[in-house]
Design an enzyme around this catalytic site. Structure first.
Site, short mmCIF file in Angstrom:
data_model
loop_
_atom_site.label_atom_id
_atom_site.label_comp_id
_atom_site.label_asym_id
_atom_site.label_seq_id
_atom_site.Cartn_x
_atom_site.Cartn_y
_atom_site.Cartn_z
N TRP A 32 5.56 4.61 -12.08
CA TRP A 32 4.98 5.95 -12.08
C TRP A 32 6.11 6.95 -11.79
O TRP A 32 6.94 6.69 -10.91
CB TRP A 32 3.89 6.09 -11.01
N GLU A 57 1.91 4.06 -15.39
CA GLU A 57 0.80 4.82 -14.79
C GLU A 57 0.91 6.30 -15.12
O GLU A 57 1.90 6.95 -14.81
CB GLU A 57 0.81 4.62 -13.28
N LYS A 111 -0.67 10.42 -15.08
CA LYS A 111 -1.28 11.32 -14.11
C LYS A 111 -1.55 12.64 -14.80
O LYS A 111 -0.81 13.04 -15.70
CB LYS A 111 -0.31 11.52 -12.94
N ASP A 154 -5.24 5.10 -12.59
CA ASP A 154 -5.49 5.50 -11.21
C ASP A 154 -6.72 6.41 -11.21
O ASP A 154 -6.77 7.40 -11.94
CB ASP A 154 -4.25 6.24 -10.66
N HIS A 187 -6.45 10.26 -11.22
CA HIS A 187 -5.48 10.87 -12.13
C HIS A 187 -6.06 11.44 -13.42
O HIS A 187 -5.36 11.56 -14.42
CB HIS A 187 -4.39 9.84 -12.49
N HIS A 205 -5.77 1.35 -10.05
CA HIS A 205 -5.49 1.93 -8.74
C HIS A 205 -6.78 2.57 -8.24
O HIS A 205 -7.18 3.63 -8.71
CB HIS A 205 -4.40 3.01 -8.83
N ASP A 234 -6.72 16.70 -4.69
CA ASP A 234 -6.06 15.53 -4.11
C ASP A 234 -6.57 14.27 -4.77
O ASP A 234 -7.78 14.06 -4.90
CB ASP A 234 -6.32 15.44 -2.61
N ASP A 260 -5.97 11.16 -3.77
CA ASP A 260 -5.76 9.96 -2.96
C ASP A 260 -6.60 9.85 -1.69
O ASP A 260 -6.11 9.37 -0.67
CB ASP A 260 -4.28 9.85 -2.59
N ASP A 297 -4.79 2.57 -4.05
CA ASP A 297 -3.75 3.59 -3.94
C ASP A 297 -4.35 4.85 -3.34
O ASP A 297 -5.01 5.62 -4.03
CB ASP A 297 -3.16 3.89 -5.33
C1 RNT Z 1 1.02 8.88 -7.68
C2 RNT Z 1 0.64 7.55 -8.21
C3 RNT Z 1 1.40 6.43 -7.65
C4 RNT Z 1 1.69 6.67 -6.20
C5 RNT Z 1 2.40 5.55 -5.56
C6 RNT Z 1 2.99 5.94 -4.25
O1 RNT Z 1 0.14 9.86 -7.97
O2 RNT Z 1 -0.71 7.31 -8.02
O3 RNT Z 1 0.77 5.23 -7.86
O4 RNT Z 1 0.53 6.96 -5.47
O5 RNT Z 1 3.30 5.05 -6.45
ZN ZN Z 2 -1.63 5.34 -8.39
#
Ligand code: RNT
Ligand code: ZN
Length: 428
Positions: A200, A239, A241, A272, A275, A299, A307, A309, A339
Site C-alpha cells: 500500500w 491495496e 484507497k 480494505d 477505502h 482488511h 476515518d 480505521d 486493519d
Molecule cells: C492505509 C492502508 C494500509 C495501512 C497499513 C498500516 O490506509 O489501509 O493497509 O493501514 O498498511
Molecule cells: Zn488496509
C-alpha cells in the site's frame, strides 16, 4: 449489576458446561434448517485471521528515525495510556489479546517494526534477520506471519509520494525497499509456510490534480520492477484507497488501477473496508472479482466519515462480507486480515473487539441457511428470504468460544481490565 460490578465479576467466567447445554438446543434448530452447526463452528475457528501489529502502538513502528516524518495520511487519534513502546511490549500485548480471541491466528507485520538492535538501518537495507525475533515468536505460538512494506512515515516520503515520485532516485529507493520486503516475506514463508506481502502506498494529490496519468504510468513501472522475481513462498497483493488525509483529491493507486494491475499480473488484490465510497459495498466485490483475481486479501476495518480505521464491529458491513465469502464459495480464495487503529481506547481491548467481531461474523455466515434463502429467492418469496435471518446464534457463539477455551460473554473485559491495571498502567 452495575458496570463496576460487571468488570470485577468472576461468575461470568466462561462456563463450558452451560455453553454446551445451550448449544445442544440451538444445534437442533439449525439442523431443521439444513445447517450443520458443528461443521460451522469447526470451519469458523479454523480460518486464520491475520492480526495487524500496528494497533498496539498507533502505527509508530520501532525505527530510530527523524522526528516529523510524514505519516502518509494515516492518523491515529487519541492518547489513551499504555501504548506499546518496544517489540517486546507489542508481543506481550498481543499474547494477552490472543488469549481472548477464539480461533486460528496469524500476525501481520509492517517493515517499520524491524528490530535492528538500536542500529539505524534504512528501509532499503532491511534483511530477514531484522525480523528473526518476530518469526521465532510466531513459530512458537503456531501463528503464521504476513508482511507489509512501509511506504510512509519516512523522509523519502515527505511529499506524500513514493513509487510514483517524479524523481527516479526516490522511486528507486522505494523499489529497493519493496524488493527487500519481498525477500523478508520469502524467508518468513520458508520458515512458517507462506507469507502475504501487501503493498500500500499513500501517493496522491491534495487538490485539483491536473496530471493523473504520469504517476500511474510510473506506478506500473515501479510495481513491475518490484515483482519481477517470482518468489514461491510469497503471496503478493496490492491495496487501493479512495483518499488519504491531506491527499483528498487523487490517489494514484485507485481501485480500478490495482484491480486491473492484479488481474494482468496474476497477483492478489487487497480490499480494505474503509477505502471506498461510504455506500460502496466491499461484499459485492468478492463474487465480481474472484473469477479473475486470487487471492483476495480483506482488511477488515470500519470507516466512520473520513476515518477508514475504526475498530470493526459485528455490523451489517462486516457480516455482508462474510456472508458473501461463504455464499459465493470464495472462502478458499480469501485471506482474512484486520486493519484498524484506535488510540482513544484500551489498545488490547481494541484488538480483541475487532477480531472477535470478525470471527463472530464468520460464524454467523457459516450458520446461515443461505441455500434455503436462495431457494426462496428463486421462487420469488422475498419475505421468506428475509425471515430466514432469524437464528439462535448467541448459543453457538458462546459454545465456539468455550470450544476454543476463550471467555464467552463479557468476562474477557474483566481480564483486560486486570491487564490494564497490572501491565499497561506501568507504561508512561
Ligand atoms: C492505509 C492502508 C494500509 C495501512 C497499513 C498500516 O490506509 O489501509 O493497509 O493501514 O498498511
Ligand atoms: Zn488496509
Amino acid at each position: 449489576m452495575n458496570l463496576r460490578e460487571l468488570l470485577g465479576e468472576q461468575k461470568v467466567k466462561a462456563n463450558k458446561q452451560r455453553a454446551t447445554t445451550n448449544y445442544n438446543g440451538a444445534r437442533e434448530r439449525f439442523a431443521e434448517l439444513g445447517v450443520d452447526a458443528d461443521g460451522a463452528v469447526e470451519t469458523a475457528l479454523s480460518l486464520p485471521i491475520s492480526v495487524h501489529c500496528w494497533q498496539a502502538d498507533d502505527v509508530r513502528g520501532l525505527e530510530v528515525r527523524a522526528e516529523g516524518a510524514d505519516s502518509g495520511g494515516l492518523q491515529a487519534t487519541g492518547n489513551y495510556p499504555g501504548a506499546a513502546r518496544t517489540g517486546e511490549e507489542i508481543r506481550q500485548d498481543f499474547k494477552q489479546a490472543a488469549r481472548l480471541i477464539p480461533g486460528a491466528l496469524r500476525f501481520n507485520l509492517h517493515a517499520m517494526y524491524a528490530e535492528t538492535g538500536g542500529a539505524a538501518v534504512d528501509r532499503d537495507e532491511l534483511v530477514p534477520e531484522h525480523f528473526a525475533t518476530w518469526v521465532d515468536w510466531c513459530g512458537e505460538h503456531g501463528w503464521g506471519l504476513d508482511f507489509n512494506p512501509t511506504c510512509f512515515a519516512h523522509s523519502m516520503a515527505a511529499e506524500g509520494l513514493t513509487l510514483t515520485h517524479p524523481q527516479k532516485s526516490v522511486r528507486d529507493f522505494w523499489i529497493r525497499h519493496c524488493i527487500a520486503c519481498r525477500e523478508v516475506a520469502e524467508s518468513i514463508g520458508r520458515k512458517l509456510g507462506d507469507c502475504v506481502c501487501n503493498i500500500w502506498i499513500p501517493d496522491g494529490q491534495k487538490d485539483a490534480t491536473v496530471d493523473r496519468a504520469s504517476p500511474r504510468r510510473r506506478l506500473v513501472e515501479s510495481l513491475d520492477a518490484i515483482l519481477q522475481e517470482k518468489l514461491p513462498r510469497v503471496t503478493d497483493t496490492v491495496e487501493s484507497k479512495l483518499f488519504g488525509i491531506g491527499l483528498e483529491d487523487y490517489t494514484a493507486g485507485s481501485h480500478e488501477f490495482y484491480l486491473l494491475y492484479a488481474a494482468t499480473r496474476g497477483i492478489g488484490i487487497c480490499f480494505d473496508m474503509g477505502h471506498y465510497h461510504p455506500t460502496e459495498s466491499v461484499a459485492d466485490k468478492i463474487s465480481a472479482t474472484v473469477p479473475f483475481v486470487q487471492p483476495i486479501l480483506l482488511h477488515i476495518s470500519r470507516g466512520v466519515r473520513w476515518d477508514s480505521d475504526h475498530v470493526p464491529r459485528f455490523n451489517d458491513e462486516v457480516r455482508a462480507v462474510c456472508d458473501e465469502a461463504v455464499r459465493s464459495g470464495a472462502l478458499e480464495h480469501i485471506r482474512w486480515a484486520t486493519d484498524f487503529f484506535d488510540a482513544s481506547i484500551n489498545r488490547v481491548a481494541a484488538w480483541v473487539l475487532g477480531v472477535r467481531a470478525l470471527r463472530k461474523a464468520l460464524l454467523y455466515a457459516l450458520l446461515e441457511p443461505w441455500k434455503l434463502a436462495a431457494e426462496a429467492e428463486r421462487s420469488g418469496d422475498g419475505a421468506a428470504k428475509l425471515a430466514l435471518a432469524e437464528l439462535p446464534f448467541g448459543a453457538v457463539w458462546d459454545y465456539a468460544c468455550a470450544r476454543a477455551d476463550v471467555a464467552g460473554g463479557l468476562s474477557w473485559l474483566a481480564e483486560i481490565k486486570r491487564y490494564e491495571a497490572e501491565v499497561l498502567a506501568e507504561r508512561s
